[in-house]
Enzyme design. Structure first.
Site, PDB file in Angstrom:
ATOM      1  N   TRP A 183       0.850  -1.189   0.000  1.00 26.86           N
ATOM      2  CA  TRP A 183       0.000   0.000   0.000  1.00 26.86           C
ATOM      3  C   TRP A 183       0.882   1.234   0.000  1.00 26.86           C
ATOM      4  O   TRP A 183       1.809   1.337   0.803  1.00 26.86           O
ATOM      5  CB  TRP A 183      -0.920   0.055   1.227  1.00 26.86           C
ATOM      6  CG  TRP A 183      -1.619   1.384   1.320  1.00 26.86           C
ATOM      7  CD1 TRP A 183      -2.650   1.824   0.540  1.00 26.86           C
ATOM      8  CD2 TRP A 183      -1.314   2.470   2.214  1.00 26.86           C
ATOM      9  NE1 TRP A 183      -3.002   3.106   0.884  1.00 26.86           N
ATOM     10  CE2 TRP A 183      -2.196   3.530   1.926  1.00 26.86           C
ATOM     11  CE3 TRP A 183      -0.370   2.640   3.233  1.00 26.86           C
ATOM     12  CZ2 TRP A 183      -2.165   4.732   2.614  1.00 26.86           C
ATOM     13  CZ3 TRP A 183      -0.339   3.848   3.911  1.00 26.86           C
ATOM     14  CH2 TRP A 183      -1.235   4.879   3.609  1.00 26.86           C
ATOM     15  N   GLU A 198      -3.196  -2.890  -2.332  1.00 25.79           N
ATOM     16  CA  GLU A 198      -4.278  -2.277  -1.561  1.00 25.79           C
ATOM     17  C   GLU A 198      -4.631  -0.894  -2.095  1.00 25.79           C
ATOM     18  O   GLU A 198      -3.785  -0.008  -2.185  1.00 25.79           O
ATOM     19  CB  GLU A 198      -3.858  -2.174  -0.091  1.00 25.79           C
ATOM     20  CG  GLU A 198      -4.903  -1.529   0.801  1.00 25.79           C
ATOM     21  CD  GLU A 198      -4.471  -1.488   2.250  1.00 25.79           C
ATOM     22  OE1 GLU A 198      -5.221  -0.942   3.071  1.00 25.79           O
ATOM     23  OE2 GLU A 198      -3.357  -1.988   2.565  1.00 25.79           O
ATOM     24  N   LYS A 214      -7.053   2.732  -2.027  1.00 25.56           N
ATOM     25  CA  LYS A 214      -7.566   3.645  -1.018  1.00 25.56           C
ATOM     26  C   LYS A 214      -8.315   4.788  -1.682  1.00 25.56           C
ATOM     27  O   LYS A 214      -8.010   5.163  -2.823  1.00 25.56           O
ATOM     28  CB  LYS A 214      -6.423   4.196  -0.158  1.00 25.56           C
ATOM     29  CG  LYS A 214      -6.895   4.955   1.073  1.00 25.56           C
ATOM     30  CD  LYS A 214      -5.778   5.176   2.073  1.00 25.56           C
ATOM     31  CE  LYS A 214      -6.326   5.811   3.345  1.00 25.56           C
ATOM     32  NZ  LYS A 214      -5.335   5.892   4.427  1.00 25.56           N
ATOM     33  N   ASP A 255      -9.731  -3.316   1.775  1.00 21.44           N
ATOM     34  CA  ASP A 255      -9.747  -2.723   3.119  1.00 21.44           C
ATOM     35  C   ASP A 255     -11.096  -2.043   3.326  1.00 21.44           C
ATOM     36  O   ASP A 255     -11.470  -1.140   2.580  1.00 21.44           O
ATOM     37  CB  ASP A 255      -8.609  -1.708   3.257  1.00 21.44           C
ATOM     38  CG  ASP A 255      -8.451  -1.190   4.680  1.00 21.44           C
ATOM     39  OD1 ASP A 255      -9.447  -0.707   5.251  1.00 21.44           O
ATOM     40  OD2 ASP A 255      -7.330  -1.260   5.212  1.00 21.44           O
ATOM     41  N   HIS A 280     -11.496   1.870   3.231  1.00 13.24           N
ATOM     42  CA  HIS A 280     -10.927   2.645   2.128  1.00 13.24           C
ATOM     43  C   HIS A 280     -11.913   2.989   1.020  1.00 13.24           C
ATOM     44  O   HIS A 280     -11.525   3.176  -0.128  1.00 13.24           O
ATOM     45  CB  HIS A 280      -9.740   1.891   1.534  1.00 13.24           C
ATOM     46  CG  HIS A 280      -8.532   1.895   2.417  1.00 13.24           C
ATOM     47  ND1 HIS A 280      -7.305   1.438   2.007  1.00 13.24           N
ATOM     48  CD2 HIS A 280      -8.360   2.324   3.687  1.00 13.24           C
ATOM     49  CE1 HIS A 280      -6.424   1.560   2.993  1.00 13.24           C
ATOM     50  NE2 HIS A 280      -7.052   2.100   4.013  1.00 13.24           N
ATOM     51  N   HIS A 298      -8.664  -6.627   4.685  1.00 15.89           N
ATOM     52  CA  HIS A 298      -8.241  -5.834   5.826  1.00 15.89           C
ATOM     53  C   HIS A 298      -9.507  -5.303   6.486  1.00 15.89           C
ATOM     54  O   HIS A 298     -10.196  -4.446   5.927  1.00 15.89           O
ATOM     55  CB  HIS A 298      -7.344  -4.683   5.381  1.00 15.89           C
ATOM     56  CG  HIS A 298      -5.916  -5.078   5.220  1.00 15.89           C
ATOM     57  ND1 HIS A 298      -4.897  -4.159   5.066  1.00 15.89           N
ATOM     58  CD2 HIS A 298      -5.331  -6.301   5.213  1.00 15.89           C
ATOM     59  CE1 HIS A 298      -3.743  -4.797   4.960  1.00 15.89           C
ATOM     60  NE2 HIS A 298      -3.986  -6.102   5.032  1.00 15.89           N
ATOM     61  N   ASP A 300     -11.427   7.251   6.707  1.00 15.72           N
ATOM     62  CA  ASP A 300     -10.649   6.057   7.045  1.00 15.72           C
ATOM     63  C   ASP A 300      -9.968   6.242   8.395  1.00 15.72           C
ATOM     64  O   ASP A 300      -8.758   6.403   8.499  1.00 15.72           O
ATOM     65  CB  ASP A 300      -9.612   5.795   5.946  1.00 15.72           C
ATOM     66  CG  ASP A 300      -8.765   4.563   6.238  1.00 15.72           C
ATOM     67  OD1 ASP A 300      -9.304   3.626   6.849  1.00 15.72           O
ATOM     68  OD2 ASP A 300      -7.581   4.553   5.878  1.00 15.72           O
ATOM     69  N   ASP A 321      -9.954   4.125  10.972  1.00 16.19           N
ATOM     70  CA  ASP A 321      -9.404   2.897  11.552  1.00 16.19           C
ATOM     71  C   ASP A 321      -9.844   2.676  12.992  1.00 16.19           C
ATOM     72  O   ASP A 321      -9.031   2.399  13.872  1.00 16.19           O
ATOM     73  CB  ASP A 321      -7.875   2.892  11.442  1.00 16.19           C
ATOM     74  CG  ASP A 321      -7.420   2.736  10.003  1.00 16.19           C
ATOM     75  OD1 ASP A 321      -7.694   1.675   9.422  1.00 16.19           O
ATOM     76  OD2 ASP A 321      -6.809   3.666   9.456  1.00 16.19           O
ATOM     77  N   ASP A 349      -6.953  -4.376  10.499  1.00 17.73           N
ATOM     78  CA  ASP A 349      -6.155  -3.189  10.186  1.00 17.73           C
ATOM     79  C   ASP A 349      -6.815  -1.965  10.804  1.00 17.73           C
ATOM     80  O   ASP A 349      -7.619  -1.286  10.163  1.00 17.73           O
ATOM     81  CB  ASP A 349      -6.007  -3.029   8.678  1.00 17.73           C
ATOM     82  CG  ASP A 349      -5.057  -1.886   8.309  1.00 17.73           C
ATOM     83  OD1 ASP A 349      -4.477  -1.293   9.229  1.00 17.73           O
ATOM     84  OD2 ASP A 349      -4.910  -1.597   7.107  1.00 17.73           O
TER      85      ASP A 349
END
Length: 416
Positions: free
Chosen positions: A185, A224, A226, A257, A260, A284, A292, A294, A324
């Site tokens: 990524w 990955e 985003k 992910d 994302h 993820h 994003d 997390d 993640d």
């Protein structure tokens, strides 16, 4: 919780699911054998052991809860504590900045297998497999562009870094007798409007072509995408459409992910589409909140839908599951356990779905019956099955793990 009561509840649940043609014992066995990759960076807020600096380059950790891991020994101690409170098969996912550098500065284009031999030994002693990530952020040469940088010197620096990471992952896979999944990524993008979208993507494509040209049989690369990064809101070079095209054309694993994408987007819808064109998926699992951010993964609709789609597509053997997120506002050990259990619960609920009956209804055009059963399955005694899964593996059931985390905080984390 009372062990006899847990067993009694499980037997009742087992009988109820059997009425719908679902084998709960088989579902538990499948869950036990489905690996989930823990992310090392939750324990120390994505700092690593290279520069002792907070994450930068499109990402950010918020919060300052006491007790974060400050070195490799504390990180390993925390991971051991986490795994002691979780059932099932676990892996550990490392970023390149978490190597054993022996107190010396090792730049990203100089890293080698020798800096991770200690991790391989540590994992071997625990019967745990490792996964890996290249690290293009939080570095003086990161800037806004790394692998897509028109500056050849900077671009070559990151190409060399990523090649070396692939070789490290290959060594890990060979040592553990199981392919190491290595995620690539890059944060590359622009804060405001750019007129060079195509140029940067052409450069990224050429960089990836060079990186992936080397044949390494013991690792599997994944790419990955985003939507955007902090400070890079207007344009992302490695967008979903870029990587969907690249992975499809080059037969490369795609990393999906859950943080994302647009907040109104149902990420689980991408599972069935991608599986038609890419060999495998890396998942993820995160929880975005407005962006994003997390946050800790929860047993919510997005997580449940993701794993339901995976199971409904009979694609468990074509997917790899990892977490993640990096929440520094709460106890980090607790954050790990909440997230893993949320993923496990989502997987288990998918395994317990009366899928054969639902498919039969759909094939026969019985759409009322299909919808009715989808609604009724939501209140089936799934929790009793998950409790038994933990009891069977000698893991605290229900909220009992909270006391273990509190004790660890009092005895270990509070003294850091």
């Amino acid at each position: 919780m009372n062990e006899a009561l847990i067993r009694k509840n499980y037997e009742i649940a087992k009988e109820r699911y059997a009425e719908l043609g679902v084998d709960t014992d088989k579902a538990i066995e499948t869950l036990e054998q489905t690996p989930i990759s823990l992310h090392c960076w939750q324990a120390d807020d994505v700092v690593g052991f290279e520069r002792n600096e907070a994450a930068s380059g499109g990402i950010q950790t918020t919060g300052n809860y006491p007790g974060k891991a400050r070195n490799i020994d504390e990180l390993r101690q925390d991971i051991d504590k986490v795994t002691s409170l979780l059932a099932g098969k676990l892996r550990l996912n490392l970023h390149e900045t978490y190597g054993e550098f022996g107190g010396k500065f090792v730049d990203r284009n100089e890293v080698g297998v020798e800096h991770f031999e200690g991790w391989m030994q540590w994992a071997r002693e625990r019967g745990m497999c490792l996964d890996f990530n290249s690290t293009s952020f939080s570095h003086p040469k990161s800037g806004n562009l790394s692998l897509s940088n028109p500056d050849k010197e900077i671009r070559d620096f990151w190409i060399e870094h990523t090649k070396r990471c692939r070789r490290i992952a290959d060594a890990m896979g060979k040592a553990q007798g199981d392919p190491c999944i290595m995620n690539i990524w890059v944060h590359d993008g622009s804060k405001d409007l750019t007129v060079e979208k195509l140029r940067y993507r052409q450069i990224l494509k050429e960089s990836l072509d060079e990186i992936l040209a080397e044949q390494l049989p013991h690792m599997k690369p994944c790419l990955e995408a985003k939507l955007f990064g902090i400070g890079l809101e207007a344009y992302t070079v490695g967008s979903h459409d870029f990587y969907a095209g690249y992975c499809s054309k080059n037969n490369v694993m795609y990393t999906l992910d859950t943080g994302h994408y647009e907040q109104t987007e149902n990420v689980s819808d991408a599972v069935s589409s991608l599986l038609l064109f890419v060999p495998e998926l890396m998942l993820h699992v995160s929880r975005p909140m407005h962006w994003d951010s997390d946050h800790v993964t929860l047993f919510d609709d997005n997580t449940r839908n993701l794993f339901s789609e995976l199971v409904r597509a009979d694609a468990l053997d074509r997917a790899h599951i990892g977490l993640d997120y990096f929440d520094a506002s709460i106890n980090r050990i607790g954050a790990y356990i909440i997230g893993v259990r949320a993923a496990q619960k989502s997987l288990l609920q998918a395994f317990l779905e009366p899928l054969a009956t639902l498919r039969k209804y759909e094939d026969e055009g019985k759409l009322f019956q299909r919808l009715a059963l989808l609604e009724e399955e939501k209140t089936l005694p799934f929790g009793a099955v998950y409790d038994y899964f933990n009891l069977k593996n000698n893991i605290p059931v229900g909220e009992a793990y909270i006391a273990d985390v509190e004790q660890y905080e009092n005895e270990v984390l509070s003294k850091r």
